[in-house]
Design an enzyme around this catalytic site. Structure first.
Site, PDB file in Angstrom:
ATOM      1  N   HIS A 458      -0.874  12.317  -8.043  1.00 44.65           N
ATOM      2  CA  HIS A 458      -1.160  11.007  -8.630  1.00 44.65           C
ATOM      3  C   HIS A 458      -0.815  10.978 -10.114  1.00 44.65           C
ATOM      4  O   HIS A 458      -0.417   9.933 -10.640  1.00 44.65           O
ATOM      5  CB  HIS A 458      -2.626  10.646  -8.398  1.00 44.65           C
ATOM      6  CG  HIS A 458      -2.874  10.049  -7.055  1.00 44.65           C
ATOM      7  ND1 HIS A 458      -4.093  10.056  -6.431  1.00 44.65           N
ATOM      8  CD2 HIS A 458      -2.029   9.415  -6.200  1.00 44.65           C
ATOM      9  CE1 HIS A 458      -3.989   9.456  -5.251  1.00 44.65           C
ATOM     10  NE2 HIS A 458      -2.754   9.056  -5.095  1.00 44.65           N
ATOM     11  N   ARG A 601       6.092 -11.233   0.758  1.00 46.28           N
ATOM     12  CA  ARG A 601       6.107 -10.526   2.034  1.00 46.28           C
ATOM     13  C   ARG A 601       4.740 -10.627   2.690  1.00 46.28           C
ATOM     14  O   ARG A 601       3.712 -10.336   2.063  1.00 46.28           O
ATOM     15  CB  ARG A 601       6.459  -9.046   1.827  1.00 46.28           C
ATOM     16  CG  ARG A 601       6.566  -8.260   3.135  1.00 46.28           C
ATOM     17  CD  ARG A 601       6.959  -6.816   2.903  1.00 46.28           C
ATOM     18  NE  ARG A 601       5.922  -6.047   2.229  1.00 46.28           N
ATOM     19  CZ  ARG A 601       6.080  -4.802   1.795  1.00 46.28           C
ATOM     20  NH1 ARG A 601       7.241  -4.192   1.956  1.00 46.28           N
ATOM     21  NH2 ARG A 601       5.096  -4.170   1.177  1.00 46.28           N
ATOM     22  N   GLU A 692      14.567  -3.174   8.241  1.00 42.91           N
ATOM     23  CA  GLU A 692      14.021  -1.845   7.969  1.00 42.91           C
ATOM     24  C   GLU A 692      14.259  -0.883   9.127  1.00 42.91           C
ATOM     25  O   GLU A 692      13.872   0.283   9.045  1.00 42.91           O
ATOM     26  CB  GLU A 692      12.519  -1.941   7.705  1.00 42.91           C
ATOM     27  CG  GLU A 692      12.157  -2.819   6.528  1.00 42.91           C
ATOM     28  CD  GLU A 692      10.670  -3.054   6.433  1.00 42.91           C
ATOM     29  OE1 GLU A 692       9.999  -2.289   5.711  1.00 42.91           O
ATOM     30  OE2 GLU A 692      10.164  -3.989   7.071  1.00 42.91           O
ATOM     31  N   ASP A 716      12.286   2.492   4.499  1.00 43.75           N
ATOM     32  CA  ASP A 716      12.042   2.638   5.937  1.00 43.75           C
ATOM     33  C   ASP A 716      13.346   2.718   6.724  1.00 43.75           C
ATOM     34  O   ASP A 716      13.437   3.459   7.707  1.00 43.75           O
ATOM     35  CB  ASP A 716      11.180   1.481   6.448  1.00 43.75           C
ATOM     36  CG  ASP A 716       9.695   1.763   6.265  1.00 43.75           C
ATOM     37  OD1 ASP A 716       9.290   2.929   6.420  1.00 43.75           O
ATOM     38  OD2 ASP A 716       8.936   0.826   5.962  1.00 43.75           O
ATOM     39  N   ARG A 726       9.868  10.254   5.363  1.00 46.13           N
ATOM     40  CA  ARG A 726      10.091  10.385   3.920  1.00 46.13           C
ATOM     41  C   ARG A 726       8.903  11.019   3.209  1.00 46.13           C
ATOM     42  O   ARG A 726       8.988  11.334   2.025  1.00 46.13           O
ATOM     43  CB  ARG A 726      10.436   9.021   3.303  1.00 46.13           C
ATOM     44  CG  ARG A 726       9.449   7.910   3.591  1.00 46.13           C
ATOM     45  CD  ARG A 726      10.061   6.564   3.216  1.00 46.13           C
ATOM     46  NE  ARG A 726       9.309   5.427   3.728  1.00 46.13           N
ATOM     47  CZ  ARG A 726       8.433   4.742   2.996  1.00 46.13           C
ATOM     48  NH1 ARG A 726       8.206   5.085   1.753  1.00 46.13           N
ATOM     49  NH2 ARG A 726       7.798   3.727   3.528  1.00 46.13           N
ATOM     50  N   CYS A 763      15.712  -4.778  -1.307  1.00 51.24           N
ATOM     51  CA  CYS A 763      14.473  -4.721  -2.092  1.00 51.24           C
ATOM     52  C   CYS A 763      13.836  -3.339  -2.030  1.00 51.24           C
ATOM     53  O   CYS A 763      12.736  -3.136  -2.536  1.00 51.24           O
ATOM     54  CB  CYS A 763      13.477  -5.782  -1.621  1.00 51.24           C
ATOM     55  SG  CYS A 763      12.937  -5.585   0.089  1.00 51.24           S
TER      56      CYS A 763
END
Length: 834
Positions: A458, A601, A692, A716, A726, A763
């Protein structure tokens, strides 16, 4: 040497700043200052009267010496020396006298566009010239013969670096540069010598030249394999010889791809003293004093004042931390990574197993602080023993949460106090907690160097979002480095240099300043429309998930929002957001974009984004289960509420984007529901689909027949095309969106959209790589949506290339066999994984 010297454009084309050149030698002005022209004509003309004092054997470059001893370099294309003369025809000869406008050489522009790294042609006044540039013409089309540079004599000729040779040192070196000493290595040599107090000469055969002069070096005609003698005198003579031996002895294939910092080659082979190698977590370059940070070890009493009192104290402390985390998670003023990390910490704070462990310790007579620390450290030890590196890195979140609650228990508040730091500090620590880094957000942190940690932690995610160069996993030895020493953090190569030479410090400082100036210039230029060099309009938008990110996007020149992630309203809560809450959020973000397009979205939940209030069934393979629009259609009331909120927002420019579409039936189902909910006479809301999956890409033409636009989610699409998770620790670096199979599906999607006169967008993460922008446009993409910080660089890159160049680049990429080959074509580093 009196009077001005005017240089005319040697070619028709677009005049641009040298920083646009995809080669650090030219972009950093190591060889000299000037401009570059993206040519539309194929004959190089003399920019002024002069003598041809150097003509490259590959006929791709030459040097003119004008009146007053001003040397002018003309270099057709980038890395064109590798063509070994193919496509070039000289129209003059060495030592010839030429008049302004006379042809110097002709070239096959189509061949160069296909085979060269770039056709951008620098026009340079060498660094050691007695003239300096007073005016230049940039950012527009120019015609050959049109004045583009005005030069004035310098006030005094520089004698920096000149030394009377005494007790010279000599060294013989074999030149291993693949193409001998041409413009690039000549510039590297001159730049490397510039800060040194040494007189350096290079002898090749019967000819000797000043090694500080790139033109002289190029004129010696030194080929690959030749033996040359280096002579140096002065205080820095040994250093100078070491540097030149390294540059000249560098294998050509490695030198061509090695990264450069202000003209000094990246080190290879054994580590130098004080140099530590780690893993790049956030790219960049930093120079500053090392400041050691240690995680605060808060002293706690083991024994408590009674179970009831200690339990109450722990609950009060947790309530304080909970309130701060909830505000951070819901804040529209925070960047998405900070909100997501706050949400993750909030979930840990409410973990029933952690609470039960802490209560057991309290019931056994321990204090609230001791109980909380014991429970979290035991959980952190379990995580640290896992095989998945990403899971191991989550242990830092537990340690962070421990610190926050202990601060609250001791009355210091939930937040971690920020230490006082010197300006441009490079933080050195064994580990750094997310809360520590967030506390430093307003400080001037130049870089972060960690002995431990991982690239998916993080802290790494936060550092990248904050634009702080970060290298992790440098090893425990790095902690012995002296605090306060000036250090270089090269987070492009993953190296911390704690004992850099004065010459290295000066070079890096110049490069850091140059990068900052280029970023600021790009940010200012980004306020205009994005167009390719030949005027083709490309929309460059931004991916956002908050009002703060929307404002940042507009400030960076985004022409709208290509992806509004609505999950921030739905995640980490006990119940779904009401229609009114959603409507207010959508209106606020649309208002920040002030009438520009906003692509909303619909909820992309399921898979790796579970919702606590949605009873999603357990799945063996969540990535192939209920995800995106499938989840919305399986739980239609959630979708109904969201669509009503979107319709109620009535924001200009609003359009809908459906995630994880795999066939036309899913699009039709959502359209039918939207039509049912729309008030009579309401404007029709444009609806697009995300491509995707390979299925959607293969059905692009059918989908475009009913959708208003197509938008490709490369993240994706890559993992489904390559069958690679991934997030997999061993496969993440190979799950690369630049794989030719993925590029083929992008091209097919664009062709399907254009068959119905619909636009095709990207995108996903690939749209945020400026170097990939030209490739995507060449594949047929009309719109790019990047992270806000990348918008200026993406626009900047597009302005430097023509549509023809973009298409030629795409054709080359589609013929390659791996993502690595495509990355080399684009001069990009290997994928680092996630």
């Amino acid at each position: 040497m009196s009077g001005a010297l005017v240089l005319s454009a040697p070619l028709d084309g677009w005049s641009t700043d040298l920083s646009e050149a995809p080669d650090e030698v030219f972009a950093a002005r190591m060889l000299g200052d000037g401009l570059a022209i993206d040519p539309t004509s194929d004959t190089l003309l003399a920019p002024c009267d002069g003598e041809v004092v150097q003509l490259a054997p590959a006929h791709h470059a030459l040097t003119l010496r004008a009146a007053g001893g001003c040397d002018i370099v003309l270099h057709v294309g980038i890395d064109t020396v590798a063509l070994q003369g193919a496509g070039f025809m000289p129209r003059t000869s060495l030592n010839a006298r030429v008049r302004a406008g006379e042809p110097l050489l002709s070239f096959d522009l189509d061949l160069l566009a296909r085979r060269a790294k770039s056709v951008l042609t620098p026009l340079l006044v060498t660094s050691d010239s007695p003239f300096e540039i007073s005016q230049r013409t940039l950012g527009r089309a120019v015609r050959a013969g049109e004045p583009v540079l005005e030069l004035l004599p310098r006030a005094s000729a520089s004698t920096a670096g000149a030394r009377t040779p005494r007790d010279p040192l000599r060294r013989e070196v074999r030149v291993r540069l693949a193409h001998g000493i041409h413009a690039r290595p000549a510039a590297l040599i001159a730049a490397a010598l510039r800060p040194l107090a040494a007189d350096v000469r290079l002898r090749a055969g019967e000819h000797t030249g000043n090694a500080r002069s790139p033109v002289t070096l190029m004129g010696l005609g030194v080929a690959h394999g030749a033996r040359v003698e280096l002579t140096a005198s002065g205080p820095d003579a040994p250093t100078a010889l070491d540097l030149l031996e390294k540059i000249l002895g560098e294998d050509g294939s490695r030198a061509a791809s090695a990264p450069l910092v202000a003209g000094v080659p990246a080190r290879a082979g054994p580590r130098a003293p004080g140099e530590f190698t780690g893993v790049v977590a956030a790219p960049g370059l930093a120079l500053g004093p090392l400041v050691r940070l240690q995680r605060e070890e808060i002293a706690v009493a083991e024994h408590g004042a009674g179970a009831e009192e200690e339990a109450r104290a722990l609950e009060q402390a947790r309530a304080g931390v909970r309130g701060r985390l909830e505000r951070a998670a819901a804040s529209g003023g925070s960047a998405a990574p900070a909100r997501e990390i706050a949400s993750a910490h909030l979930a840990l704070l409410e973990d029933p197993e952690l609470l039960a462990d802490a209560r057991r310790h309290i019931d056994a007579g321990r204090s609230a602080a001791f109980a909380w620390r014991s429970a979290l450290r035991e959980a952190a030890r379990r995580l640290a023993g896992l095989t998945d590196p990403r899971q191991r890195e989550r242990a830092e979140d537990l340690l962070d949460l421990e610190t926050q609650v202990l601060h609250a228990l001791q009355g210091g508040g939930a937040a971690t106090p920020a230490p006082a730091l010197p300006e441009r500090a490079i933080l050195l620590a064994r580990e750094l907690l997310p809360s520590q880094l967030l506390a430093l957000e307003g400080a001037r942190v130049a870089g972060i160097a960690l002995a431990g940690g991982g690239a998916t932690s993080h802290v790494a995610i936060l550092a990248a979002a904050m634009g702080i160069p970060t290298v992790v996993a440098l090893g425990p030895e790095v902690l012995q480095s002296p605090e306060g020493a000036q250090a270089v953090l090269d987070a492009g190569r993953g190296v911390l240099e704690t004992q850099p030479a004065a010459t290295r410090v000066a070079a890096v400082r110049a490069e850091v300043e140059a990068r900052q100036a280029r970023r600021e210039a790009a940010r200012q230029a980004a306020q205009g429309e994005a167009r390719t060099a030949d005027g083709t309009r490309i929309l460059v938008l931004a991916n956002v998930g908050s009002v703060a990110e929307a404002r940042a996007a507009v400030a960076n020149g985004a022409e709208g929002c290509g992806l509004l992630r609505t999950e921030f309203l739905f995640m980490e809560r006990r119940e779904a957001p009401e229609e009114a809450e959603q409507t207010a959020a959508y209106r606020a973000i649309a208002a920040a974009f002030a009438g520009r397009p906003v692509t909303l979205r619909t909820l992309d939940a399921g898979g790796d984004k579970p919702l606590a209030y949605l009873a999603l069934p357990p799945e063996e393979n969540p990535a192939l289960g209920l995800r995106g629009v499938r989840t919305s259609l399986a739980y239609p009331e959630l979708l109904r509420t969201q669509l009503r909120a979107v319709l109620a927002a009535r924001a200009p420019g609003l359009r809908l984007l459906l995630p994880m579409i795999s066939d036309v039936a899913e699009l039709r189902a959502v359209r039918a529901l939207l039509q049912e909910l729309s008030p009579p006479g309401a404007p029709v809301l444009p609806v697009g689909v995300m491509v995707e999956t390979p299925a959607a890409a293969l059905l692009a033409e059918s989908l475009a027949g009913e959708a208003d636009f197509l938008s490709i989610g490369t993240n994706d699409l890559t993992q489904y095309t390559l069958a690679m998770d991934r997030g997999h620790a061993l496969l993440a670096a190979r799950a690369d969106a630049l794989h030719p199979a993925v590029l083929s599906l992008i091209a097919r999607t664009a062709a399907g959209a254009h068959a119905h006169r619909r636009h095709a967008a990207v995108c996903g993460g690939l749209a945020s790589e400026p170097a990939a922008a030209a490739l995507l446009v060449g594949l047929g993409i009309d719109e790019l949506s990047a992270v806000p910080a990348a918008v200026p660089a993406v626009k900047d890159r597009l302005r430097a290339v023509s549509l023809l160049e973009c298409r030629a680049l795409a054709e080359q990429a589609l013929r390659l066999g791996s993502a690595g080959e495509v990355r080399r074509l684009l001069s990009l580093p290997a994928a680092a994984g996630t």
